[in-house]
Write a protein that holds these residues in place. Structure first.
Motif, PDB file in Angstrom:
ATOM      1  N   THR A 165      -4.569  -7.113  10.748  1.00 19.31           N
ATOM      2  CA  THR A 165      -3.810  -8.418  10.603  1.00 19.31           C
ATOM      3  C   THR A 165      -3.377  -8.518   8.985  1.00 19.31           C
ATOM      4  O   THR A 165      -4.608  -8.499   8.206  1.00 19.31           O
ATOM      5  CB  THR A 165      -4.043  -9.500  11.082  1.00 19.31           C
TER       6      THR A 165
ATOM      7  N   ARG B 222       2.164 -11.890   9.140  1.00 17.10           N
ATOM      8  CA  ARG B 222       2.031 -12.703  10.701  1.00 17.10           C
ATOM      9  C   ARG B 222       2.533 -13.957  10.549  1.00 17.10           C
ATOM     10  O   ARG B 222       3.111 -14.447  11.692  1.00 17.10           O
ATOM     11  CB  ARG B 222       0.485 -12.781  11.008  1.00 17.10           C
TER      12      ARG B 222
ATOM     13  N   SER C 127       4.763  -7.707  14.032  1.00 20.42           N
ATOM     14  CA  SER C 127       3.707  -8.686  13.587  1.00 20.42           C
ATOM     15  C   SER C 127       4.209 -10.252  13.133  1.00 20.42           C
ATOM     16  O   SER C 127       3.386 -11.106  13.152  1.00 20.42           O
ATOM     17  CB  SER C 127       2.785  -8.093  12.473  1.00 20.42           C
TER      18      SER C 127
ATOM     19  N   ALA D  70       7.969  -9.580  17.241  1.00 16.35           N
ATOM     20  CA  ALA D  70       7.295 -10.534  17.659  1.00 16.35           C
ATOM     21  C   ALA D  70       8.179 -12.152  17.775  1.00 16.35           C
ATOM     22  O   ALA D  70       7.574 -12.888  18.286  1.00 16.35           O
ATOM     23  CB  ALA D  70       6.077 -10.748  16.274  1.00 16.35           C
TER      24      ALA D  70
END
Length: 508
Positions: free
Chosen positions: A405, A410, A437, A472
């Motif tokens: 990550t 994110r 992401s 995402a």
């Protein structure tokens, strides 16, 4: 690019010297034409417009309303028209006779010749003579002087006198460009006595040696400094910085000497290096610095430019960081592939980040996660994709799936701009990882590479995988454009130092 002042034709002696050294004079002339173009593109716009003209009477109106204005307004008007028109206002009427002489001088020497004139040495001498005449006729003070059209090699002694006049008359804004033979013409040190300067741009000079300059020399009012293709040593750049207590903008373009900068400044807000050979940029203590821009950088013999970020709590925009030519150091820690993110390796103030790398080169790609983790609060990310050469080792196809990550992708980045997209597998792998992401992403802009796609159909076929990628955030929007005038790079000081633009890197 701005080519309003093309270079003077080379003299026969210089042409003969080039031929003796095995160089093609025509090719050299084209190179210097480009250098002049880039230099003039970087200069601030003159305050007096070449298109301005003065007319006291409106059509079909016999009343001279313009002359009824207060002196202050008349002076403001005169300062915005070309110098020839401004000086001629004394002949309009008794009311106008003293306006030009009582108005702080604004002189742009390129406006002496008719627009579109191809400049020769004879024309340059006419400009030089006209400038001397203006300086003699105007009692001062001098507000703004742009000298870009004289051949200073022929009048070096006269230039020193001009600079002394400018210093004595309280010059505030000075743009001084050589034309450009020879490139190593030393600028008279007289300008170092201009304590009233607020803006200074120099082009195509060799900076004077400051070793013997009095330590009391100071630029107490200088807020903006631009050095365009100026041969300057690191110690001389440090000299100017140390003696400019209110300097806010420093822009260096096309320096050919290796520079090292150790920045300690309470006032500097914007630092730009464009097309320079820089050994090290060390931001030691810069509490006001908001923008750090190093675009089109180059190195020699595989030696990287060190970029050290120390105390810069307001640093908001940073780039283009290229792992192939830069070594990033945060605090006292050199960032390497696999460096663990800790508070001491982070620059939390940066909101706009620009990276340049080859998606298909393993050494470039493996640095990107470590670099991104240094900037946890980035909201806009610019990626300049460079073509991968055949000798580069390819990244592991599973690299992005296994890198873990990256917090700013994110939960922080709302805007991604990807320049010079070619549709390579390596580019697709990075973008797939990013889109999969980025939970808060609102917009991604894909800027197609110049001169790569032979047809719209080919470009559409390379875009199809992007449109089908899982995201995402399904609400994010994608923009595709081929408008990429400068290849995504910052060529000009103007955009980088224009604080009315929120994002200095946005160029599509």
């Amino acid at each position: 690019m701005d080519t309003r002042v093309p270079p003077l034709p080379m003299d026969p002696g210089f042409v003969a010297d080039l031929r003796r050294r095995g160089s093609d004079p025509k090719k050299a002339e084209r190179v210097f034409a480009r250098v002049m173009s880039y230099t003039h593109h970087a200069l601030p716009d003159p305050p007096a417009s070449v298109d301005a003209n003065l007319c006291a009477l409106l059509p079909h109106d016999a009343v001279d309303r313009l002359s009824r204005l207060p002196d202050q307004l008349l002076g403001n008007i005169v300062s915005r028209v070309p110098i020839k028109e401004a000086a001629r206002t004394a002949a309009l009427s008794r009311r106008w006779r003293g306006v030009w002489r009582s108005t702080p001088l604004v002189l742009v020497d390129s406006q002496v010749l008719p627009e579109g004139t191809e400049v020769t040495r004879a024309h340059a001498r006419r400009v030089t003579s006209a400038v001397s005449g203006v300086f003699a006729a105007h009692p001062g003070p001098f507000r703004c002087v742009h000298l870009t059209s004289s051949c200073m090699e022929d009048f070096h002694g006269l230039l020193a006198r001009w600079l002394q006049i400018l210093a004595d008359q309280g010059i505030q804004e000075l743009v001084l460009v050589n034309r450009p033979w020879p490139l190593d013409l030393v600028l008279p040190a007289t300008f170092l006595g201009m304590t009233t300067l607020t803006r200074l741009y120099l082009g195509l000079w060799k900076f004077p040696d400051t070793a013997a300059v009095p330590r009391a020399t100071c630029f107490p009012n200088l807020r903006e400094l631009g050095l365009c293709v100026v041969l300057i040593e690191s110690r001389d750049l440090d000299f100017i910085l140390d003696r400019s207590p209110v300097l806010e903008k420093l822009c260096v373009q096309g320096n050919l000497f290796k520079l090292s900068l150790r920045l300690v400044s309470q006032s500097l807000r914007c630092l730009q290096f464009i097309g320079c050979f820089v050994d090290e940029i060390a931001v030691v203590h810069a509490p006001s610095l908001e923008r750090l821009i190093h675009s089109l950088g180059w190195t020699r013999d595989g030696v990287c430019t060190k970029v050290k970020i120390g105390h810069a709590p307001k640093l908001h925009s940073f780039g283009y960081l290229d792992p192939a030519i830069h070594v990033l150091e945060v605090g006292n820690i050199v960032i390497k592939a696999g460096t663990n993110a800790t508070p001491s390796t982070m620059v939390p103030s940066v909101k706009i980040l620009a990276l340049e790398f080859r998606c298909g080169a393993r050494n470039d790609v493996k640095m990107i996660p470590a670099i991104l983790r240094c900037f946890p609060n980035v909201e806009t990310l610019h990626i300049m994709s460079r073509e991968t050469d055949q000798s580069s080792s390819k990244p592991n196809p599973k690299f992005w799936n296994e890198c873990g990550t990256i917090e700013c992708i994110r939960s922080r980045i709302k805007m991604l701009v990807f320049y010079a997209y070619r549709g390579d597998r390596s580019e697709l792998a990075f973008i797939k990882f990013f889109l999969g992401s980025a939970l808060v992403l609102k917009k991604i802009a894909i800027v197609l590479a110049n001169n790569v796609f032979s047809s719209k159909e080919e470009a559409d076929s390379k875009m199809m995988p992007l449109r089908n990628m899982k995201r995402a955030n399904d609400d994010s929007k994608m923009l595709v454009t081929g408008r990429n005038p400068d290849g995504g790079n910052i060529w000009s000081f103007k955009r980088g130092s224009d604080f009315s633009l929120v994002d200095p890197f946005e160029n599509y």
